[in-house]
Each structure stands twice: as structure tokens, then as C-alpha cells.
Design an enzyme around this catalytic site. Structure first.
Site, PDB file in Angstrom:
ATOM      1  N   ASP A  13      -5.202  55.228  24.481  1.00  0.00           N
ATOM      2  CA  ASP A  13      -5.315  56.392  25.367  1.00  0.00           C
ATOM      3  C   ASP A  13      -6.336  57.225  24.916  1.00  0.00           C
ATOM      4  OD1 ASP A  13      -4.840  57.963  27.843  1.00  0.00           O
ATOM      5  OD2 ASP A  13      -3.621  59.423  26.608  1.00  0.00           O
ATOM      6  N   ASP A  15      -7.350  61.005  26.392  1.00  0.00           N
ATOM      7  CA  ASP A  15      -6.913  62.536  26.112  1.00  0.00           C
ATOM      8  C   ASP A  15      -5.579  62.607  25.401  1.00  0.00           C
ATOM      9  OD1 ASP A  15      -9.125  63.873  27.864  1.00  0.00           O
ATOM     10  OD2 ASP A  15      -8.055  62.876  29.349  1.00  0.00           O
ATOM     11  N   ASP A 209      -0.108  59.042  23.604  1.00  0.00           N
ATOM     12  CA  ASP A 209       0.397  60.587  23.328  1.00  0.00           C
ATOM     13  C   ASP A 209       1.486  61.058  24.423  1.00  0.00           C
ATOM     14  OD1 ASP A 209      -1.664  60.952  25.424  1.00  0.00           O
ATOM     15  OD2 ASP A 209      -0.859  63.001  25.235  1.00  0.00           O
TER      16      ASP A 209
END
Length: 271
Positions: A13, A15, A209
Site C-alpha cells: 500500500d 498511504d 497499514d
């Protein structure tokens, strides 16, 4: 269970893993450089449909992170690929920005308000009430409803912003039609990235995250998953989910040495 196979491909990922807004996360440039030095294939995934891969590459470069354009896979690209497979060279009414409209044009779609095959909803920082009203009426008239991702909110310097999922809920409330979401946590996005890399799920790891998008979609696509604690999911929240990542680390910096290994493996964390 047999020993896990060595990792040949990495998905990550963007961000919360590599950057926070415009600021790089410590270890991100070193991690990507280790990937390049190892010669292993990788792809940076994002549910953000606003920007094209070229735009995102420029934004990441400004943060000191060098990702090749062809190594960026967005929910807009995944949505375009899905539509090309479902209904080649169709038509769509689009609520979104350049990342989405460009992706649809590149697969041969015509963007129109006149009896479109699909209403395609993506993210934009300037949602238009007029465009949303038009989308509602087209869905009511029979257009199929597609959304790039279910994220209900996104971050900004000023605070929380409504995102695709929030506007999709508005259209659903008005029409009774629920969209098909292409982006994470739909494992379709992972599989489309794997296909683009010609990679296999058993030798691929997903780094994210968020437990509810990154880890969930990676798990459902058959990948091993690594959760970093530099983004949305906090340490105390991990055990509240009915599934778990293969491994939990503090940040992407903890994976630099692993990438550099000749035959890296990710074993499950001990209970």
C-alpha cells in the site's frame, strides 16, 4: 503446513506505509531501493482514484520516493480493467477526476451522459451536487453502478474529507442500488495486480497499514500479509479482528533487511 515458499513478488500500500500525505515514512526509500537492487518485482497499490500513475510518481518523487510509473496500480486502473473484461468498449458516466477518466479512455470507453452502460463513481476533492444528481437519475434509469473503492473518508491537512464510500452511500440511499466496489478490500484488485506482474499468490506478500482493507484483501487473494503500524490500524486494534496478518512490524523500515535476503520468507508471528 509446509514451509512458506520464498518471496518473489511484493505488493505494498502507499498511504500509511510509504508516505503520510506528502511526508515520507522513515525507511520507505531504503525499502524500495532494496527491492530494485534485489531484482524482485513489486507494485505499489492505492485505493486513490484521483491521480494517474504518472501524477502519483511525481508526487512520490517530491517526497524523495522513487517508484516507476509502471509499478503503481490504482483502484481506477483496476476498475478500468474490470470494465474492459466485463463489457469491452462500453460507455460510462463518471464522477471522478483524471485518474479515473484517463484509465477509462485508455481501455476504449466512451464517457457520456446519454444512456451509459455504467455509472462509475470515483474519488474527487470537488464532488458536484449536479453530477451526483445526474448519477442518481442514470442509475434509476438502469445504468449499472460501479465504485472504485468503499473508503468512506480520507485524510487532508485540514482534517477528514468525505471519500467515495460516503458518496456511494448517498446514491444508494436515493436509488436503492448498491455499487460493486472494485478496490480494496475486494481481492479482485490484488489479483489484477498479480496478473499485471505475472506473479503467483503463494510467492507474494502484501504490506499494508489497514486490517480492514489491505490485510483482508491480501488474505482473501491467498497472499501472506504484513501489517505496519504507521498508518490507520493501531496495535491494540489488531486482535479485535477475526483474522490476522501473517506478521506485524512497527514500520516499513523493519523490512529492508528482509528484502535484501537471497531467499526471503515471511513466517507467521508467534501467538
Amino acid at each position: 503446513m509446509s514451509d512458506p515458499r520464498p518471496i518473489e513478488t511484493w505488493l505494498t500500500d502507499m498511504d500509511g506505509v510509504l508516505v503520510h500525505e506528502e511526508a515520507p515514512i522513515a525507511g520507505a526509500p531504503e525499502f524500495l531501493q532494496a527491492l530494485k537492487d534485489s531484482g524482485r518485482r513489486f507494485m505499489v497499490l492505492t485505493n486513490n482514484s484521483i491521480y494517474t500513475p504518472r501524477d502519483l510518481r511525481a508526487r512520490l518523487l517530491a517526497s524523495g520516493i522513487d517508484v516507476p510509473e509502471e509499478s503503481i496500480w490504482t483502484s481506477a486502473l483496476a476498475t478500468a480493467q474490470f470494465l474492459a473484461d466485463q463489457r469491452p468498449r462500453g460507455t460510462a458516466f463518471v464522477v471522478g477526476e483524471a485518474g479515473l477518466t484517463t484509465a477509462l479512455h485508455e481501455i476504449g470507453y466512451v464517457i457520456t451522459e446519454r444512456e451509459p452502460d455504467y455509472v462509475v463513481l470515483g474519488e474527487t476533492r470537488t464532488y458536484s451536487f449536479e453530477a451526483i444528481t445526474r448519477a442518481i437519475r442514470l442509475v434509476e434509469a438502469g445504468a449499472r453502478f460501479i465504485a472504485t473503492n468503499p473508503d468512506v473518508s480520507g485524510p487532508s491537512v485540514q482534517g477528514t474529507l468525505p471519500a467515495t464510500g460516503s458518496v456511494a452511500a448517498l446514491i444508494t440511499a436515493a436509488t436503492g442500488s448498491t455499487p460493486y466496489y472494485v478496490g480494496k478490500p475486494n481481492p479482485l484488485m490484488m489479483r489484477s495486480a498479480l496478473n499485471r506482474l505475472e506473479a503467483h499468490s503463494e510467492t507474494t506478500v502484501m504490506i499494508g497499514d489497514r486490517m480492514d482493507t489491505d490485510v483482508k484483501s491480501g488474505l482473501e487473494a491467498g497472499l501472506r500479509t504484513i501489517l505496519v503500524l504507521t498508518g490507520s490500524t493501531r496495535p491494540h486494534q489488531v486482535e479485535t479482528f477475526p483474522y490476522r496478518p501473517t506478521k506485524v512490524v512497527d514500520s516499513i523500515a523493519d523490512l529492508v533487511d528482509l528484502v535484501a535476503e537471497r531467499s526471503p520468507r515471511v513466517d507467521a508471528d508467534d501467538d
